[in-house]
Design a protein around this motif. Structure first.
Motif, short mmCIF file in Angstrom:
data_model
loop_
_atom_site.label_atom_id
_atom_site.label_comp_id
_atom_site.label_asym_id
_atom_site.label_seq_id
_atom_site.Cartn_x
_atom_site.Cartn_y
_atom_site.Cartn_z
N VAL A 157 -2.02 10.92 -6.44
CA VAL A 157 -2.90 12.07 -6.73
C VAL A 157 -4.08 11.67 -7.61
N GLU A 158 -3.83 10.86 -8.62
CA GLU A 158 -4.87 10.53 -9.60
C GLU A 158 -5.44 9.12 -9.46
N GLY A 159 -4.69 8.24 -8.82
CA GLY A 159 -5.09 6.85 -8.78
C GLY A 159 -5.62 6.41 -7.43
N ALA A 160 -5.45 5.12 -7.14
CA ALA A 160 -5.98 4.53 -5.91
C ALA A 160 -5.07 4.75 -4.71
N GLY A 161 -3.91 5.34 -4.96
CA GLY A 161 -2.97 5.56 -3.87
C GLY A 161 -2.00 4.41 -3.73
N LEU A 162 -0.93 4.63 -3.00
CA LEU A 162 0.10 3.63 -2.79
C LEU A 162 0.12 3.19 -1.33
N ARG A 163 0.29 1.88 -1.12
CA ARG A 163 0.37 1.33 0.24
C ARG A 163 1.70 0.63 0.43
N ILE A 164 2.33 0.87 1.57
CA ILE A 164 3.58 0.21 1.90
C ILE A 164 3.29 -0.84 2.97
N HIS A 165 3.52 -2.09 2.63
CA HIS A 165 3.22 -3.20 3.53
C HIS A 165 4.48 -3.63 4.28
N THR A 166 4.33 -3.84 5.58
CA THR A 166 5.45 -4.28 6.42
C THR A 166 4.98 -5.48 7.26
N PRO A 167 4.82 -6.64 6.65
CA PRO A 167 4.24 -7.78 7.37
C PRO A 167 5.10 -8.31 8.51
N LEU A 168 6.38 -7.90 8.58
CA LEU A 168 7.26 -8.39 9.64
C LEU A 168 7.48 -7.36 10.75
N ILE A 169 6.84 -6.22 10.65
CA ILE A 169 7.17 -5.09 11.52
C ILE A 169 7.06 -5.43 13.00
N ASP A 170 6.13 -6.29 13.38
CA ASP A 170 5.93 -6.63 14.79
C ASP A 170 6.40 -8.03 15.14
N LEU A 171 7.15 -8.66 14.23
CA LEU A 171 7.59 -10.04 14.44
C LEU A 171 9.05 -10.11 14.89
N SER A 172 9.34 -11.06 15.76
CA SER A 172 10.72 -11.36 16.09
C SER A 172 11.33 -12.14 14.93
N LYS A 173 12.64 -12.33 14.95
CA LYS A 173 13.28 -13.09 13.89
C LYS A 173 12.77 -14.53 13.89
N ALA A 174 12.56 -15.10 15.09
CA ALA A 174 12.04 -16.46 15.19
C ALA A 174 10.65 -16.56 14.57
N GLN A 175 9.80 -15.58 14.82
CA GLN A 175 8.45 -15.58 14.25
C GLN A 175 8.50 -15.42 12.73
N THR A 176 9.43 -14.62 12.26
CA THR A 176 9.60 -14.46 10.82
C THR A 176 9.99 -15.78 10.18
N ILE A 177 10.93 -16.49 10.80
CA ILE A 177 11.37 -17.78 10.28
C ILE A 177 10.22 -18.79 10.29
N GLU A 178 9.45 -18.78 11.36
CA GLU A 178 8.29 -19.69 11.44
C GLU A 178 7.29 -19.38 10.32
N MET A 179 7.07 -18.10 10.06
CA MET A 179 6.18 -17.72 8.96
C MET A 179 6.73 -18.24 7.65
N GLY A 180 8.04 -18.04 7.44
CA GLY A 180 8.66 -18.47 6.20
C GLY A 180 8.57 -19.97 6.00
N MET A 181 8.77 -20.72 7.06
CA MET A 181 8.69 -22.17 6.95
C MET A 181 7.28 -22.60 6.54
N GLN A 182 6.28 -21.93 7.09
CA GLN A 182 4.89 -22.23 6.71
C GLN A 182 4.63 -21.90 5.24
#
Length: 232
Positions: A157-182
């Motif tokens: 209400v008074e500030g910049a607002g809140l954002r909820i980030h879901t960087p894995l929402i469209d990733l498969s488990k394999a893609q998530t693991i690849e991201m993590g390894m990087q």
């Protein structure tokens, strides 16, 4: 000065990847875990190890007892379903390992934590692809929750607002693991199993183990965890 962010950290593969991602994106992470009466409380040991390895400003473990309601194989006297392969996992139904309203509850605590530490960003490791069919892992839920959060908080209400980030929402488990390894994630520190033994070894047959194992196989990597059934 780097912006602060609250990161929901279970100690599992997904949330650990998200923590590393938030850190790499330049956020100062405040990690939030829960002792909610889960039978696989060993994940909290993993969360502590991950928070220390990745580096967080502060790691809070909240106690909330969802065993009061039960209704899930993770918080009630109900056997965790076991399968021999991912192909046997039920489709088009919410499994008994779903904990009623868990992400709704967890995000509520994250909102409070974020307001107190002055963070306008919250990270959560939900995926709409390789998951067990939980309704609170869908993008529609996250979008609705973010709208509600900006109506129900002082920051919204008074500030910049809140954002909820879901960087894995469209990733498969394999893609998530690849991201993590990087990102340099050490997956040997994580714990994903719904029904580990007394030594904390994953069963290799619950929904979470099977999805994790398939992810590593599709990524062309070996899971560093030692499984009860020798699947690593």
């Amino acid at each position: 000065m780097s912006p602060s962010a609250v990161v929901l950290l279970s100690g599992g593969l997904d949330s650990t990847t998200v923590l590393a991602f938030a850190k790499a994106e330049g956020y100062e992470p405040f990690a939030l875990s829960f002792r909610y009466g889960q039978r696989h409380e060993v994940e909290l040991d993993a969360a502590r190890s991950v928070a220390e390895a990745v580096g967080v400003v502060r790691h809070v473990v909240c106690d909330i007892d969802l065993r009061t309601f039960g209704g899930s194989a993770l918080t009630d006297n109900i056997d965790v379903p076991k399968h021999s392969s991912v192909d046997e996992l039920p489709v088009d139904e919410v499994p008994i390992t779903y904990v009623p309203a868990r992400n709704t509850v967890f995000l509520s605590f994250a909102l409070a934590y974020a307001e107190v530490v002055g963070a306008t960003d919250i990270f959560i490791g939900v995926s709409a692809l390789d998951y067990s069919g939980y309704p609170d892992c869908r993008p529609e839920f996250i979008s609705a929750y973010e709208r509600m959060a900006n109506l129900a908080t002082k920051a919204g209400v008074e500030g910049a607002g809140l954002r909820i980030h879901t960087p894995l929402i469209d990733l498969s488990k394999a893609q998530t693991i690849e991201m993590g390894m990087q990102l340099g994630v050490d997956y040997s520190l994580t714990s994903s199993c719904y029904d580990p033994d007394s030594q904390g070894r994953p069963c290799g047959q619950c929904d979470s183990c099977l999805l994790r194992l398939r992810g590593f196989a599709e990524a062309g990597l070996a899971d560093p965890l030692l499984y009860q059934v020798g699947k690593s």
